[in-house]
Design a protein around this motif. Structure first.
Motif, PDB file in Angstrom:
ATOM      1  N   GLY A  56       0.814  -1.207   0.000  1.00  0.00           N
ATOM      2  CA  GLY A  56       0.000   0.000   0.000  1.00  0.00           C
ATOM      3  C   GLY A  56       0.849   1.259   0.000  1.00  0.00           C
ATOM      4  O   GLY A  56       0.515   2.245  -0.667  1.00  0.00           O
ATOM      5  N   ALA A  60       0.802   4.183  -2.759  1.00  0.00           N
ATOM      6  CA  ALA A  60       0.569   5.570  -2.349  1.00  0.00           C
ATOM      7  C   ALA A  60       1.692   6.475  -2.843  1.00  0.00           C
ATOM      8  O   ALA A  60       1.445   7.592  -3.327  1.00  0.00           O
ATOM      9  N   ALA A 232     -10.258   1.419  -9.992  1.00  0.00           N
ATOM     10  CA  ALA A 232     -11.105   0.745  -9.006  1.00  0.00           C
ATOM     11  C   ALA A 232     -11.712  -0.523  -9.596  1.00  0.00           C
ATOM     12  O   ALA A 232     -11.847  -1.545  -8.905  1.00  0.00           O
ATOM     13  N   GLY A 352      -3.810   4.461  -7.931  1.00  0.00           N
ATOM     14  CA  GLY A 352      -4.470   4.784  -6.660  1.00  0.00           C
ATOM     15  C   GLY A 352      -5.845   4.153  -6.539  1.00  0.00           C
ATOM     16  O   GLY A 352      -6.194   3.589  -5.502  1.00  0.00           O
ATOM     17  N   LEU A 356      -6.935   1.292  -3.634  1.00  0.00           N
ATOM     18  CA  LEU A 356      -8.037   1.528  -2.691  1.00  0.00           C
ATOM     19  C   LEU A 356      -9.156   0.514  -2.878  1.00  0.00           C
ATOM     20  O   LEU A 356      -9.695  -0.033  -1.907  1.00  0.00           O
ATOM     21  N   LEU A 360     -10.670  -2.358  -0.249  1.00  0.00           N
ATOM     22  CA  LEU A 360     -12.087  -2.377   0.128  1.00  0.00           C
ATOM     23  C   LEU A 360     -12.770  -3.657  -0.331  1.00  0.00           C
ATOM     24  O   LEU A 360     -13.433  -4.347   0.459  1.00  0.00           O
TER      25      LEU A 360
END
Length: 420
Positions: A56, A60, A232, A352, A356, A360
């Motif tokens: 992570g 980032a 995503a 990114g 994320l 999740l």
């Protein structure tokens, strides 16, 4: 088909035969380091939480620093920025390997992961902006520019298929450290070669005389948002595919399923150059986002391995066209003195958004099954469609820089193809 081949021949005439090879090998480590860092730290620490933290931190670092490196390349030129970043990144990745093998504390691993992410030399975005600049310098038509973007998008897709596959193979046959050390070597050698390639001299830095940076059209920010949502979708699909293959008792198929989707996406990317020019980019964007939604919904109902393969292969047809179209719209809208920065913003948005969503949807898949992760994917695709259908101001040409000497982004070199 003959027209498409001719277009790609024109693209290769602009870059020469060597640049695509070194730019591909230079961007391959980016696809290797994310998974490689997680596997390495998990192997050496025995903790998935520590591995997730290191991975992570790497994501980032890349998300935050990528646009800054692109901005620096716009201002100071690609050569010096890529050269410094490639060597720094090779050192950071090597440091992460040594730290993991030495069983250093979690904080050190996270710090080195962040440094490895922040120093990624952004070869993919800068190769795009370099090739587009060379096309404009040569007075190429819009089809050739579109072909350049399709070609670069395909190289990205192939790298993101082969990178994780190589890491998985190295981890199975030897050790994850072997994959990351190979990535460091590629960064040092091919990143340096990309920086020193003659085309770097032909794409010059923007020259500013104290004037403010050229403002970006509002639509550019919507394009950046949709790329984060595309990321995503990648992250959620990765979590969902992993969960479903484990549920079906075939976890070894995870990488192959994801690779099948990537291969189909790469093929669709190459075919984009054949799309008629009369189909405008805003229309292509809306079609692509609608396809993302329609083709991802069947994943909510898949419960067999064969069905999973079939569904993701069809879904792959929508991925590259969406990515290439967003890059194409951005290339048209942004001023040339901010092109590298804008291309890096898009790539960082994907990274990114993927990180994320993976965090999740991975938790959701663990608690509620693969369908929960795929639901995140569908929602992200729907939001992409909302962006594409609601944004206005996509039909204009590139904004002009604030001052006459602020930029061309392209050197006044002889108009001959680079062949080195």
């Amino acid at each position: 088909m003959a027209g498409s081949a001719q277009t790609y021949r024109k693209v290769l005439a602009l870059t020469g035969p060597v640049l695509p090879v070194i730019s591909f090998l230079g961007r391959l480590p980016t696809a290797m380091c994310q998974l490689g860092s997680v596997l390495l730290v998990a192997e050496t620490s025995g903790s998935l939480a520590t591995a997730g933290l290191a991975g992570g931190a790497l994501a980032a670092g890349q998300t935050v620093a990528g646009p800054l490196l692109g901005r620096a390349a716009d201002r100071y030129g690609q050569r010096v920025v890529v050269l410094a970043a490639a060597l720094a990144n090779a050192a950071a990745v090597t440091g992460l390997v040594l730290a993991a093998l030495s069983h250093l504390a979690t904080g050190w691993l996270a710090l080195l992961g962040a440094l490895a992410g922040a120093s990624v030399p952004q070869v993919g975005p800068l190769a795009r902006s370099r090739t587009v600049a060379l096309a404009h310098r040569a007075g190429a038509d819009e089809r050739t520019v579109a072909g350049a973007l399709s070609f670069e998008g395909t190289l990205d897709e192939i790298s993101f298929v082969l990178g994780p596959a190589f890491v998985g193979l190295a981890a199975a046959l030897a050790h994850p450290a072997a994959a990351l050390l190979t990535a460091a070597a590629l960064l040092a050698v091919c990143g340096t070669a990309f920086a020193l390639h003659p085309t770097a001299r032909q794409v010059t830095a923007a020259r500013r005389t104290g004037a403010a940076r050229t403002r970006l059209p509002g639509a550019v920010y919507a394009l950046r948002a949709t790329m984060a949502l595309q990321g995503a979708m990648f992250g959620a699909s990765q979590a969902g595919i992993t969960a479903l293959t484990e549920q079906l008792g075939r976890p070894s198929q995870t990488g192959l399923v994801y690779a099948a989707m990537g291969v189909m996406s790469a093929a669709a990317g190459l075919a984009m150059v054949a799309v008629p020019e009369r189909l405008a980019l805003p229309v292509r964007w809306r079609i692509a986002t609608a396809a993302l939604v329609v083709l991802s919904v069947p994943l909510l109902f898949v419960d067999t391995l064969v069905g999973l393969y079939a569904t993701v292969i069809v879904l792959g047809v929508a991925y590259a066209p969406h990515l290439i179209t967003v890059f194409g719209l951005t290339e048209r809208l942004v001023p040339r003195d901010r092109l590298a920065e804008s291309m890096a913003f898009l790539t960082s948005g994907v990274v990114g958004g993927q990180a994320l969503a993976l965090a999740l949807s991975g938790r959701l898949a663990q608690d509620h099954g693969a369908v929960a992760a795929f639901a995140v994917m569908v929602v992200a695709g729907a939001l992409c469609a909302v962006c594409s259908w609601s944004v206005r101001g996509l039909g204009g040409r590139r904004a002009q820089p604030a001052t006459a000497d602020a930029v061309t982004g392209v050197a006044a070199a002889p108009r001959s193809p680079v062949d080195s």
